[in-house]
Enzyme design. Sequence first.
Site, PDB file in Angstrom:
ATOM      1  N   GLU A   1      -1.300  -8.695   3.637  1.00  0.00           N
ATOM      2  CA  GLU A   1      -1.064  -9.142   5.016  1.00  0.00           C
ATOM      3  C   GLU A   1      -2.360  -9.406   5.778  1.00  0.00           C
ATOM      4  O   GLU A   1      -2.352 -10.130   6.798  1.00  0.00           O
ATOM      5  CB  GLU A   1      -0.215  -8.112   5.764  1.00  0.00           C
TER       6      GLU A   1
ATOM      7  N   HIS B   1      -3.410  -4.981   0.223  1.00  0.00           N
ATOM      8  CA  HIS B   1      -2.985  -5.385   1.563  1.00  0.00           C
ATOM      9  C   HIS B   1      -2.973  -6.912   1.702  1.00  0.00           C
ATOM     10  O   HIS B   1      -3.883  -7.499   2.310  1.00  0.00           O
ATOM     11  CB  HIS B   1      -3.906  -4.771   2.619  1.00  0.00           C
TER      12      HIS B   1
ATOM     13  N   CYS C   1       0.844  -1.200   0.000  1.00  0.00           N
ATOM     14  CA  CYS C   1       0.000   0.000   0.000  1.00  0.00           C
ATOM     15  C   CYS C   1       0.880   1.252   0.000  1.00  0.00           C
ATOM     16  O   CYS C   1       1.536   1.541  -0.999  1.00  0.00           O
ATOM     17  CB  CYS C   1      -0.968  -0.021   1.171  1.00  0.00           C
TER      18      CYS C   1
END
Length: 584
Positions: free
Chosen positions: A231, A229, A126
């Site tokens: 993660e 994102h 990001c």
Amino acid sequence: MSSNHWQHTYQALSSRYSSSEPHPVIGITGNYSQETCTLAEGYYQSVLKAGGIPFILPPFSETDRLGELLDQLDGIIFSGGGDIDPLLLGEEPIKELHSVTPQRDLQELLLARLAYNRQLPMLGICKGIQVINAALGGTLHQDIHTQMEGTRIKHSQDQDRRYPSHTITISPDSILEKLFGKQLAVNSFHHQACQAAAPGLKVTATSPDGVIEAIESSEFKPILGVQWHPETYVLRNSHEMLPIFQWLIQESTEFKAAKKLHSTMLTLDSHCDTPMFFSQGINFATRDPKILVDLHKMAEGHLDATIMAAYLEQQERDDASLEKATAKAHHILTQIEEMAAANSSAVSIAYTPDNLQQLKREGKRAIMLAIENGYAIGKDLRNIAAFRQRGVVYMTLCHNGDNDLCDSARGQREHGGVSPLGAQVIQEMNRVGMMVDLSHASEESFYDAIRLSKTPIVCSHSSARALCNHPRNLTDQQMRTLAQAGGVAQVTLYEGFLVTPSTTATIHHAIQHLNHMVSIMGIEHVGIGTDFDGGGGILGCASASELINFTRHLLRHRYTQEQIQMLWGGNFLRVMQTAQNFLP
């Protein structure tokens, strides 16, 4: 859970011992707000599941310690967060800009640039993709909705951020295509984005409305940035995005192995032409943009030693011109010595292989001296001993043009090989312990020198003619003859000696040449001579700071630690030791 659960865990950990290689340490930049450093759980959980050790990097203002910090890491993740402060990028903020954290942004821009110099594997997520791109010279949109043409799809999520929001199209032959294929559903929520990729980077994924969703290195370096994102997926026990983190861990593991190898072995580049720039006011103690070899770049690339050549362009051969050539060679050697003396706490002149080892133990870089073009001695054999006494370890008999000693690969076959004077020169070089270098020589000169020299000869910066048909390169038969005589040939990073004129040379081409030379000569007779600052430098290995990339590729090609040490100077120094120990 019982009150002594931690003790049971401790006992379990203490009861077993693992001799396996330690996991790579991955730095993760922390977010910063209200004077507090925070990090979303998904980042460090993803690193752990991929096989790494997460290490949170808090924002701090002591910028002089950033390089030392990076040297403790094997990879780095630039995490998401607020907007990047446009003032740091030389832009005024637009009204659509959201909150910024200048303390964090300054540190991360510096970290990204320093990590790039060190070849450290990087993943940007990001905001992190934007940090990497801006640090390397790319441009950003402060707000995609007002600064991009056309209509945007929704790039913010009202739904659970652990699930995808739209799809992206992935470019062929990219890291992401190898991991996911041509399309991927992602969870991208942002209003800033990359506008144009930085030099050395390329766009590898876009959303349906044209927003850049991923970038990666165009120089074969371990750099990947994604706008979404990945993660967050691990927080719903999904492994959909884990391949991104596994890629980083694999690259970081390889980088860690290369660093460890460089710490234990001596690395020597057998030829650079950096002294050609000494008259341009370069500063060897800084990361000088005018040169490819300096103290910073040698440290970044984990290069211990380089042989600097006093290069002489082939000019007229009358007595006055020959005297000028000799004087110029001495002047260049003096410049090298003065440079080393001015930076004596970090670098020294080395005269023998043992000197090199001692300087590495002291934590210093080493410079050795050489002469490129026997034009330097004129017709006076006494000059050979004089140059050897100054520490010259080898002399290239000629350059691009015949001289009084021999014919050049780019000459007119004036002598039909080595001249009678050249034969005397070789004999005298043997006597004083100076290596005979046949890079630039014609084939006839090469074979004559092999026959005449009592010690093995070297080709300090040459490649394979079978892969690139250039007269400066060695044929397979030349390489076999050289190996039989105990000599070495050093693959060079000069584009014109690696590929045809219409092709861009890359580190892959250099490895192909090295592999071919090893297959013909045997591992004991091959090394690396970059020709940096003399035209050398290729995509993926463009300066001394990138030489650790060469080692990473050698590891990928399954060369052993012992073999890599031989290639990185061991073979060349064996011949040097033989020459210096020769008793006529």
